[in-house]
Design a protein around this motif. Sequence first.
Motif, short mmCIF file in Angstrom:
data_model
loop_
_atom_site.label_atom_id
_atom_site.label_comp_id
_atom_site.label_asym_id
_atom_site.label_seq_id
_atom_site.Cartn_x
_atom_site.Cartn_y
_atom_site.Cartn_z
N UNK A 100 0.85 -1.27 0.01
CA UNK A 100 0.11 -0.01 -0.02
C UNK A 100 0.82 1.36 -0.10
N UNK A 101 0.27 2.40 -0.30
CA UNK A 101 0.83 3.53 -0.35
C UNK A 101 1.44 4.01 0.95
N UNK A 102 1.05 3.48 2.19
CA UNK A 102 1.61 3.95 3.34
C UNK A 102 2.31 3.04 3.87
N UNK A 103 2.96 1.95 3.09
CA UNK A 103 3.92 0.82 3.62
C UNK A 103 5.31 1.64 3.98
N UNK A 104 5.66 1.37 5.22
CA UNK A 104 6.66 2.16 5.57
C UNK A 104 8.16 1.63 4.96
N UNK A 105 9.07 2.33 4.56
CA UNK A 105 10.17 2.10 4.10
C UNK A 105 11.58 2.60 4.66
N UNK A 106 12.33 1.71 4.68
CA UNK A 106 13.58 2.13 5.75
C UNK A 106 14.46 3.17 5.05
N UNK A 107 15.17 3.79 5.98
CA UNK A 107 16.04 5.04 5.78
C UNK A 107 16.99 4.84 4.52
N UNK A 108 17.57 5.69 3.75
CA UNK A 108 18.35 5.34 2.63
C UNK A 108 19.79 5.01 3.22
N UNK A 109 20.41 4.25 2.55
CA UNK A 109 21.52 3.58 3.07
C UNK A 109 23.00 4.58 2.82
N UNK A 110 23.83 4.62 3.68
CA UNK A 110 24.88 5.47 3.65
C UNK A 110 25.94 5.03 2.41
N UNK A 111 25.92 6.07 1.57
CA UNK A 111 26.77 5.72 0.26
C UNK A 111 28.26 5.39 0.66
N UNK A 112 28.57 4.11 0.60
CA UNK A 112 30.05 3.88 0.55
C UNK A 112 30.72 3.41 -0.64
N UNK A 113 30.24 3.75 -1.64
CA UNK A 113 30.57 3.58 -3.07
C UNK A 113 31.61 4.62 -3.51
N UNK A 114 32.78 4.07 -3.82
CA UNK A 114 33.89 5.06 -4.25
C UNK A 114 33.56 5.33 -5.62
#
Length: 319
Positions: A100-114
């Motif tokens: 559903x539209x109110x499904x909770x999503x986790x916070x964005x990942x810390x970008x460790x990509x070089x």
Amino acid sequence: MNGPWFIETLARNGDVLHRQQVNVLPIRIGRAYDNDCILDDDYVAPRHAVVDVDHDHGKLMLHDLGSRNGVVKRGKRLPSLALTGNTVVRIGHTSLRVRAADFPVPAELLDRTMHGWEGALPGIAGMLLAAIVALGTTWLFDTRHFQPTLYLQALAAGVGGAVAWGGAWAFVNRLFGRHARLGRHIFIIGSGAAALVAWELASNAVAYAFGFEALARYGSHGLIALAASIVYFHMATVKPQLRLRLRWLGLLLAVVGSGLMLIANVQRSGRAADELYMSVVLPPSMRASPDQGVDAYIDQVEAMKEKVDRERAIKPEND
């Protein structure tokens, strides 16, 4: 659950292949064109399933409409089941979930990509390192007259092997990390090959110069640790968010590899060392430790003779 709702078709690794928005319930799923969600799958019935709310319990439910192949969750066919945002079901050959539209999503990942090590630059650097390693090792161990074809073959094998190895990891990276990162994987194997050769040469030189026989006899464990590090850097490129776990996995690989090497040495020669003695002899000018006197050498031989005599007196089993 509050609408609108999203039907997500998933790949085997859980990545979303397609996402379709549906604004009202019920949601009809099937292969026919009058469905709200049309699945282009020959194993899906024209009218396969329907998603609706169970008003008594306030849950979103998926009901099979009497299809031939049914609705499968974790290998078990079910006539109906409750849907949470994480429930994955298989309809025909298609895996999907409903959120559903109110499904909770986790916070964005810390970008460790070089990101600076992307594209052609690391790939060219890795191929250059592989070429230097291939030509250098060929030159060191070449005792014949100069033959250009021998060096061309070594160059092709070194660069081709690095590209093939990096390409295999890039394929894995594309499957599980969404990006191939071919250049970085080639750089990792090129740097790893250079480190392996450098360790082999440096450990033998130091062992000979300072009389560190243990370094020469157990030097393969350093190579195993470097090989495990190469695998770790490949895996960390595929899944940078799992670096801590991958470090433990790399350590486990190194420990298991060293253990297998020790077992193989014991089975082969009865000793845990790779060699019975320092087998690498370099020019005397590289010797830094003082030479051993004749008397000390004779004492060691006498001690060795006593040990050999004791072992020779032991009868083998079933003799």
